[in-house]
Design a protein around this motif. Structure first.
Motif, mmCIF file in Angstrom:
data_model
loop_
_atom_site.group_PDB
_atom_site.id
_atom_site.type_symbol
_atom_site.label_atom_id
_atom_site.label_comp_id
_atom_site.label_asym_id
_atom_site.label_seq_id
_atom_site.Cartn_x
_atom_site.Cartn_y
_atom_site.Cartn_z
ATOM 1 N N LEU A 161 0.844 -1.191 0.000
ATOM 2 C CA LEU A 161 0.000 0.000 0.000
ATOM 3 C C LEU A 161 0.884 1.247 0.000
ATOM 4 C CD1 LEU A 161 -2.813 1.393 0.423
ATOM 5 C CD2 LEU A 161 -2.388 1.164 2.882
ATOM 6 N N GLU A 162 0.565 2.188 -0.903
ATOM 7 C CA GLU A 162 1.234 3.487 -0.907
ATOM 8 C C GLU A 162 0.178 4.560 -0.745
ATOM 9 O OE1 GLU A 162 4.390 6.155 -3.439
ATOM 10 O OE2 GLU A 162 3.128 4.773 -4.563
ATOM 11 N N LEU A 163 0.352 5.371 0.273
ATOM 12 C CA LEU A 163 -0.532 6.514 0.456
ATOM 13 C C LEU A 163 0.138 7.691 -0.233
ATOM 14 C CD1 LEU A 163 -1.576 6.006 4.161
ATOM 15 C CD2 LEU A 163 -2.793 5.350 2.096
ATOM 16 N N ASP A 164 -0.498 8.195 -1.298
ATOM 17 C CA ASP A 164 0.173 9.151 -2.174
ATOM 18 C C ASP A 164 0.600 10.443 -1.495
ATOM 19 O OD1 ASP A 164 -2.302 10.326 -1.966
ATOM 20 O OD2 ASP A 164 -2.723 10.331 -4.100
ATOM 21 N N ASN A 165 -0.085 10.872 -0.472
ATOM 22 C CA ASN A 165 0.330 12.106 0.180
ATOM 23 C C ASN A 165 1.502 11.891 1.140
ATOM 24 O OD1 ASN A 165 -1.468 10.658 1.843
ATOM 25 N ND2 ASN A 165 -1.800 12.462 3.101
ATOM 26 N N LEU A 166 1.742 10.661 1.587
ATOM 27 C CA LEU A 166 2.840 10.373 2.500
ATOM 28 C C LEU A 166 4.097 9.904 1.773
ATOM 29 C CD1 LEU A 166 0.930 8.476 5.330
ATOM 30 C CD2 LEU A 166 1.575 10.889 5.250
ATOM 31 N N ARG A 167 3.927 9.346 0.601
ATOM 32 C CA ARG A 167 5.033 8.801 -0.204
ATOM 33 C C ARG A 167 5.732 7.636 0.493
ATOM 34 N NH1 ARG A 167 4.342 9.589 -5.044
ATOM 35 N NH2 ARG A 167 6.500 9.759 -5.606
ATOM 36 N N ASP A 168 4.999 6.984 1.396
ATOM 37 C CA ASP A 168 5.495 5.792 2.066
ATOM 38 C C ASP A 168 4.805 4.578 1.478
ATOM 39 O OD1 ASP A 168 7.052 7.322 3.733
ATOM 40 O OD2 ASP A 168 5.680 7.220 5.423
ATOM 41 N N VAL A 169 5.500 3.460 1.509
ATOM 42 C CA VAL A 169 4.959 2.199 1.017
ATOM 43 C C VAL A 169 5.070 1.177 2.140
ATOM 44 C CG1 VAL A 169 5.256 0.336 -0.658
ATOM 45 C CG2 VAL A 169 5.660 2.703 -1.358
ATOM 46 N N VAL A 170 3.989 0.447 2.376
ATOM 47 C CA VAL A 170 4.009 -0.637 3.348
ATOM 48 C C VAL A 170 3.807 -1.937 2.584
ATOM 49 C CG1 VAL A 170 3.011 -1.599 5.438
ATOM 50 C CG2 VAL A 170 2.969 0.862 5.073
ATOM 51 N N VAL A 171 4.770 -2.832 2.710
ATOM 52 C CA VAL A 171 4.697 -4.142 2.057
ATOM 53 C C VAL A 171 4.111 -5.124 3.061
ATOM 54 C CG1 VAL A 171 6.051 -6.040 1.099
ATOM 55 C CG2 VAL A 171 6.624 -3.670 0.512
ATOM 56 N N TYR A 172 3.002 -5.748 2.665
ATOM 57 C CA TYR A 172 2.338 -6.740 3.511
ATOM 58 C C TYR A 172 2.691 -8.165 3.102
ATOM 59 C CZ TYR A 172 -0.538 -2.724 4.818
ATOM 60 O OH TYR A 172 -0.978 -1.502 5.251
ATOM 61 N N ASP A 173 3.053 -8.350 1.844
ATOM 62 C CA ASP A 173 3.383 -9.672 1.305
ATOM 63 C C ASP A 173 4.765 -9.560 0.657
ATOM 64 O OD1 ASP A 173 3.747 -11.899 -0.381
ATOM 65 O OD2 ASP A 173 1.618 -12.057 -0.816
ATOM 66 N N LEU A 174 5.744 -10.237 1.216
ATOM 67 C CA LEU A 174 7.133 -10.101 0.789
ATOM 68 C C LEU A 174 7.401 -10.591 -0.631
ATOM 69 C CD1 LEU A 174 8.913 -11.193 4.088
ATOM 70 C CD2 LEU A 174 8.329 -8.887 3.320
ATOM 71 N N SER A 175 6.460 -11.303 -1.218
ATOM 72 C CA SER A 175 6.679 -11.821 -2.571
ATOM 73 C C SER A 175 6.752 -10.720 -3.625
ATOM 74 C CB SER A 175 5.604 -12.850 -2.953
ATOM 75 O OG SER A 175 4.351 -12.230 -3.109
ATOM 76 N N CYS A 176 6.376 -9.501 -3.280
ATOM 77 C CA CYS A 176 6.444 -8.415 -4.265
ATOM 78 C C CYS A 176 7.825 -7.754 -4.283
ATOM 79 C CB CYS A 176 5.340 -7.371 -4.025
ATOM 80 S SG CYS A 176 5.539 -6.381 -2.558
ATOM 81 N N ILE A 177 8.708 -8.141 -3.364
ATOM 82 C CA ILE A 177 10.056 -7.574 -3.336
ATOM 83 C C ILE A 177 10.921 -8.316 -4.351
ATOM 84 C CG2 ILE A 177 12.130 -7.258 -1.945
ATOM 85 C CD1 ILE A 177 10.300 -6.871 0.473
ATOM 86 N N GLN A 178 11.494 -7.543 -5.284
ATOM 87 C CA GLN A 178 12.308 -8.148 -6.331
ATOM 88 C C GLN A 178 13.784 -8.157 -5.981
ATOM 89 O OE1 GLN A 178 10.567 -5.651 -9.562
ATOM 90 N NE2 GLN A 178 10.144 -7.638 -10.501
ATOM 91 N N SER A 179 14.271 -7.111 -5.326
ATOM 92 C CA SER A 179 15.685 -7.063 -4.961
ATOM 93 C C SER A 179 15.907 -6.113 -3.799
ATOM 94 C CB SER A 179 16.549 -6.639 -6.158
ATOM 95 O OG SER A 179 16.265 -5.295 -6.517
ATOM 96 N N ILE A 180 17.004 -6.356 -3.081
ATOM 97 C CA ILE A 180 17.434 -5.504 -1.965
ATOM 98 C C ILE A 180 18.928 -5.327 -2.100
ATOM 99 C CG2 ILE A 180 17.536 -5.210 0.540
ATOM 100 C CD1 ILE A 180 15.408 -7.514 0.711
ATOM 101 N N LYS A 181 19.390 -4.082 -2.038
ATOM 102 C CA LYS A 181 20.827 -3.847 -2.031
ATOM 103 C C LYS A 181 21.130 -2.653 -1.142
ATOM 104 C CE LYS A 181 20.906 -1.191 -6.336
ATOM 105 N NZ LYS A 181 21.401 -1.144 -7.699
ATOM 106 N N CYS A 182 22.381 -2.562 -0.738
ATOM 107 C CA CYS A 182 22.815 -1.485 0.150
ATOM 108 C C CYS A 182 23.012 -0.226 -0.694
ATOM 109 C CB CYS A 182 24.095 -1.874 0.847
ATOM 110 S SG CYS A 182 24.497 -0.758 2.200
ATOM 111 N N ASP A 183 22.389 0.866 -0.264
ATOM 112 C CA ASP A 183 22.526 2.136 -0.968
ATOM 113 C C ASP A 183 23.669 2.951 -0.386
ATOM 114 O OD1 ASP A 183 21.227 4.028 -2.974
ATOM 115 O OD2 ASP A 183 21.339 5.282 -1.166
ATOM 116 N N THR A 184 23.913 2.830 0.915
ATOM 117 C CA THR A 184 24.993 3.602 1.545
ATOM 118 C C THR A 184 25.895 2.700 2.343
ATOM 119 O OG1 THR A 184 23.602 4.003 3.482
ATOM 120 C CG2 THR A 184 23.627 5.702 1.788
#
Length: 121
Positions: free
Chosen positions: A98-121
């Motif tokens: 879920l993304e609330l457009d005015n907050l620009r935050d995303v909450v993932v409830y089902d981990l299967s939608c995550i395609q990749s994770i990498k370190c940005d810093t």
């Protein structure tokens, strides 16, 4: 969709090695899930390590907070499990995050939608 997650060094190592775990996260204002943000600077409030997370665009329900909160307004005083209703609502529409457009935050409830994770810093 690219979003970011702020965390500690220790947690970043674990997440990069094992992926996110819903068991490790508390229930926030939008229910139990992985909280991400489009603005990586905002994530620095939550930890010195910033992870870049790619999630499937088609898995994210984007809604206006005003419209979704008015949908749940009658439940505020009656239902102690109010926060879980956001997850239920999202999944009932066939989405995993879920993304609330005015907050620009995303909450993932089902981990299967995550395609990749990498370190940005």
């Amino acid at each position: 969709m690219i979003v970011y997650h702020g965390t500690s060094e220790k947690n970043a190592v674990s997440i990069l090695k094992n992926g996110f775990s819903l068991d490790a996260f508390y229930c926030g204002s939008l229910g139990r899930g992985i909280y991400l943000a489009r603005d990586k600077e905002r994530c620095r409030e939550f930890g010195e390590k910033i992870l870049e997370v790619e999630i499937k665009d088609c898995s994210v329900l984007n809604v206006d907070f005003k419209s979704i909160s008015s949908h749940f307004q009658p439940l505020l005083d009656k239902d102690i499990e109010f926060m879980n209703k956001f997850k239920d609502y999202t999944e009932s529409k066939g989405y995993k995050a879920l993304e609330l457009d005015n907050l620009r935050d995303v909450v993932v409830y089902d981990l299967s939608c995550i395609q990749s994770i990498k370190c940005d810093t």
